[in-house]
Design an enzyme around this catalytic site. Structure first.
Site, PDB file in Angstrom:
ATOM      1  N   ALA A 109       0.580  -1.143  -0.140  1.00 26.00           N
ATOM      2  CA  ALA A 109      -0.005   0.191  -0.020  1.00 26.00           C
ATOM      3  C   ALA A 109       0.921   1.331   0.025  1.00 26.00           C
ATOM      4  O   ALA A 109       2.008   1.020   0.146  1.00 26.00           O
ATOM      5  CB  ALA A 109      -0.838  -0.003   1.157  1.00 26.00           C
ATOM      6  N   LYS A 110       0.245   2.384  -0.227  1.00 27.72           N
ATOM      7  CA  LYS A 110       1.332   3.532  -0.463  1.00 27.72           C
ATOM      8  C   LYS A 110       0.218   4.784  -0.109  1.00 27.72           C
ATOM      9  O   LYS A 110      -1.156   4.596  -0.347  1.00 27.72           O
ATOM     10  CB  LYS A 110       1.803   3.790  -1.345  1.00 27.72           C
ATOM     11  CG  LYS A 110       3.073   4.977  -1.336  1.00 27.72           C
ATOM     12  CD  LYS A 110       4.371   3.837  -0.806  1.00 27.72           C
ATOM     13  CE  LYS A 110       5.539   5.063  -0.435  1.00 27.72           C
ATOM     14  NZ  LYS A 110       6.534   4.208  -0.261  1.00 27.72           N
TER      15      LYS A 110
END
Ligand code: NAD
Length: 422
Positions: A109-110
């Site tokens: 994720a980011k």
């Protein structure tokens, strides 16, 4: 699968190109290819913030969860003026592959917020962080998605996120973020972890190539968290550091540097690295990459070794401390020159590995000695190195494509075991 012309300097296109190359080599079936190419979820948040002068300002933030197949999402949050959804999307998929390469039970994720932290006060940053976190509170969490620091964010921002999330949950939840201060559930050894991981994979590589630390000349571009830690730990381990660079320029010195003295000059005295007294020949940070050495460690920024300059590289081992320092077109040239590459998704994975340890310690409520953290990190880095190199040799591909192939295969396998819900 797409066959568009690659923009060599777009790191996200480069990451995608590597995914495509590895997926093709794996013979990944079309459905799985499409499943893994696109993110699981993309969240856009419009964040109202009362600025110190009383104005109401709106900021745009994102969180992209690329894959939650192998576990909760994992990936940093960046605060920068040029954040785009495309960038966050690409970085999220990068995290999926990095976590899978070192085989830790996280997806990728980011997050990012379009803002200029340099121009905001601490209070404005805190209000923005808290509102961003509150809006995300249904999507993050120890079992869902675990953010960490990235460009423009730090321990303090992680503490605010942890506090805001905890207020919503009505109890303290330290495991919602990693990269926290030690007193709030951070892990010993996290600050050094990426540089230490770099040392560990270099040790493994020289052993494989029958080289010895004492006769290994090392050049490191970047003297921040990763570069200065790698320099310190490698010099303590007996490597000879003959080139160093930061944003102000580079120094090259065949005799080797006293790294403790350079660290004091740069980090304690706050002086530009190239002005280090008696430091050797001054040059640009780019020029330094082309000096003869045994191990070259770009640990600063992306796109340093490209199709324009890769033929000038004179090293036996290229160890990527930074994310994306080498372009796919440069890879082709380096392969012809027989450079042994330790790709970023392996070489700098020490950081995310100790983030995983932080999460484990928070959830167990029991904290490890630094020596235990380092020992477990060594197990992970050495095992991952061995797996990637063995895979590269047995499949006739380079280490980078091998790393992507192993990662994609692990995620695809987990997906097959789980099956599709509905
Ligand atoms: P940092 O901000 O602490 O340090 C960056 C260093 O690079 C500084 O010394 C800076 O002066 C130097 N620099 C910047 N531009 C340069 C240029 N053009 N030429 C030469 N030197 C230059 O950052 P960091 O945390 O050390 O991260 C460095 C790289 O490693 C980034 O690509 C980052 O994404 C990657 N990385 C970091 C971690 C981590 O745990 N910090 C983990 C994985 C990957």
């Amino acid at each position: 699968m797409s066959s568009k012309v690659l923009n060599e300097l777009n790191v996200y296109e480069c990451a995608e190109a590597r995914f495509e190359a590895a997926a093709a080599k794996l013979g990944l079936e079309d459905g799985l290819y499409r499943y893994l190419k696109y993110p699981n979820k993309e969240i856009t948040i419009y964040i109202p913030v009362t600025m110190d002068d009383g104005r109401l300002e709106m900021f745009t933030g994102y969180r992209v969860q690329h894959s939650l197949v192998r576990g909760p999402g994992k990936g940093g949050i960046r605060y920068a003026p040029d954040v785009t959804l495309d960038e966050v999307r690409a970085l999220a998929s990068w995290m999926t592959w990095k976590c899978a390469v070192v085989n830790i039970p996280f997806g990728g994720a980011k997050g990012g917020v379009i803002c200029d932290p340099e121009k905001m006060s601490v209070r404005e940053l805190e209000r923005m962080t808290r509102r961003y976190t509150a809006e995300l509170s249904d999507f993050i969490g120890p079992e869902r998605d675990v953010p960490a620091p990235d460009l423009g964010t730090n321990e303090k921002v992680m503490a605010w996120i942890m506090d805001t999330y905890s207020m919503h949950m009505r109890h303290t939840v330290t495991a919602v973020v990693t990269g926290k201060p030690l007193d709030l559930g951070g892990s010993r050894g996290r600050r050094e972890a990426t540089g230490r991981g770099v040392l560990m994979v270099c040790d493994r590589a020289i052993e494989k190539l029958n080289m010895r630390r004492e006769t290994c000349r090392v050049i490191i571009q970047g003297f921040g968290n990763v570069g200065s830690m790698a320099a310190t730990l490698m010099s303590e381990a007996g490597y000879k550091i003959i080139g160093l660079a930061d944003i102000h320029g580079a120094l090259f010195n065949e005799k080797g540097f006293d790294i403790a003295a350079v660290a004091d000059w740069v980090h304690v005295k706050h002086k530009p690295l190239p002005e280090f007294p008696g430091g050797g020949t001054k040059m640009t940070g780019q020029e330094l990459l082309f000096q003869p050495c045994d191990i070259l460690i770009p640990a600063a920024v992306e796109n340093q070794i490209t199709s324009k300059n890769a033929h000038r590289v004179q090293t036996k081992i290229l160890c990527e401390g930074a994310n994306g320092p080498t372009t796919p077109l440069a890879d082709d040239i380096l392969r012809e020159k027989d450079v042994f590459i330790l790709p970023d998704i392996l070489a700098n994975a020490g950081g995310v590995t100790v983030s995983y340890f932080e999460w484990v310690q928070d959830r167990g409520g029991f904290f490890w000695r630094e020596s235990e953290v380092n020992e477990r990190l060594k197990d992970v880095m050495e095992r991952s190195f061995d797996e990637i190199v063995r895979y590269a040799e047995s499949h006739g591909v380079n280490n980078r494509i091998a790393a992507y192939m192993v990662a994609i295969d692990r995620v695809a396998f987990a997906l097959k075991l789980r099956g599709l819900y509905a």
